[in-house]
Design a protein around this motif. Structure first.
Motif, PDB file in Angstrom:
ATOM      1  N   LYS A 131      55.815  20.206  45.622  1.00 29.43           N
ATOM      2  CA  LYS A 131      56.712  19.058  45.562  1.00 29.43           C
ATOM      3  C   LYS A 131      57.632  19.003  46.772  1.00 29.43           C
ATOM      4  O   LYS A 131      58.397  18.064  46.913  1.00 29.43           O
ATOM      5  N   TYR A 132      57.565  20.004  47.665  1.00 29.23           N
ATOM      6  CA  TYR A 132      58.395  20.020  48.858  1.00 29.23           C
ATOM      7  C   TYR A 132      57.548  19.691  50.072  1.00 29.23           C
ATOM      8  O   TYR A 132      56.411  20.117  50.195  1.00 29.23           O
ATOM      9  N   SER A 133      58.139  18.953  51.006  1.00 33.45           N
ATOM     10  CA  SER A 133      57.409  18.576  52.208  1.00 33.45           C
ATOM     11  C   SER A 133      57.315  19.761  53.165  1.00 33.45           C
ATOM     12  O   SER A 133      58.037  20.751  53.043  1.00 33.45           O
ATOM     13  N   LYS A 134      56.405  19.636  54.115  1.00 30.70           N
ATOM     14  CA  LYS A 134      56.208  20.702  55.094  1.00 30.70           C
ATOM     15  C   LYS A 134      57.454  20.858  55.966  1.00 30.70           C
ATOM     16  O   LYS A 134      57.837  21.975  56.314  1.00 30.70           O
ATOM     17  N   GLU A 135      58.104  19.760  56.282  1.00 26.72           N
ATOM     18  CA  GLU A 135      59.321  19.807  57.095  1.00 26.72           C
ATOM     19  C   GLU A 135      60.431  20.576  56.375  1.00 26.72           C
ATOM     20  O   GLU A 135      61.134  21.387  56.982  1.00 26.72           O
TER      21      GLU A 135
END
Length: 151
Positions: A17-21
């Motif tokens: 649920k977390y972006s790569k950034e």
């Protein structure tokens, strides 16, 4: 169907649920905090050693006839060999566990390890007290109720 008999190919990987950034920023933050804390801890230890015995601390800073190697170079050499042994030993241990499991990728390894480890029950209510007013209350509870509980 029993959950322990599921094939490794049948499970799916959940999307994060977390972006790569966000993950990159979190990794940089954690690396920065741990690096700063390591430097502060090392600096505090060196300052404490200097304060306790300044005469011998100063003698270890410069190589002399009695001490052909400075304390800093000896410490760096020891740190290098210790790091080498730690990485090599852990790498061999983890690689052998990976090969013994027979997994082909990380997801399959995680699944196989999950099957090998005992299951943790999710919704079991606690059997005894869970709230204590302090350490003395906890120790008193363990002392009086620990002997009566069957193991």
């Amino acid at each position: 169907m029993d959950q322990n008999v599921i094939n490794a190919e049948s499970f799916e990987i959940k999307k994060s649920k977390y972006s790569k950034e966000f993950k990159v920023k979190a990794a940089i933050f954690l690396a920065g905090v741990s690096g700063i804390s390591a430097i502060v801890g090392f600096g505090t230890t060196v300052a404490s050693a200097r304060k306790q015995d300044p005469k011998y601390f100063g003698r270890g800073m410069v190589a002399t006839r009695e001490l052909p190697e400075t304390g800093a170079s000896l410490a760096l050499r020891a740190l290098g060999w210790g790091t080498f042994y730690a990485f090599t030993g852990c790498g061999i241990l983890f690689y052998s566990i990976w090969k013994l499991s027979g997994a082909k990728n990380m997801e399959e390894f995680r699944y196989k390890v999950g099957l090998a480890l005992p299951k943790i029950p999710k919704n079991n209510p606690p059997q005894g007290r869970t709230e204590f007013s302090g350490l003395n209350d906890l120790l008193d509870y363990l002392q009086h109720n620990g002997a009566t509980k069957e193991r």
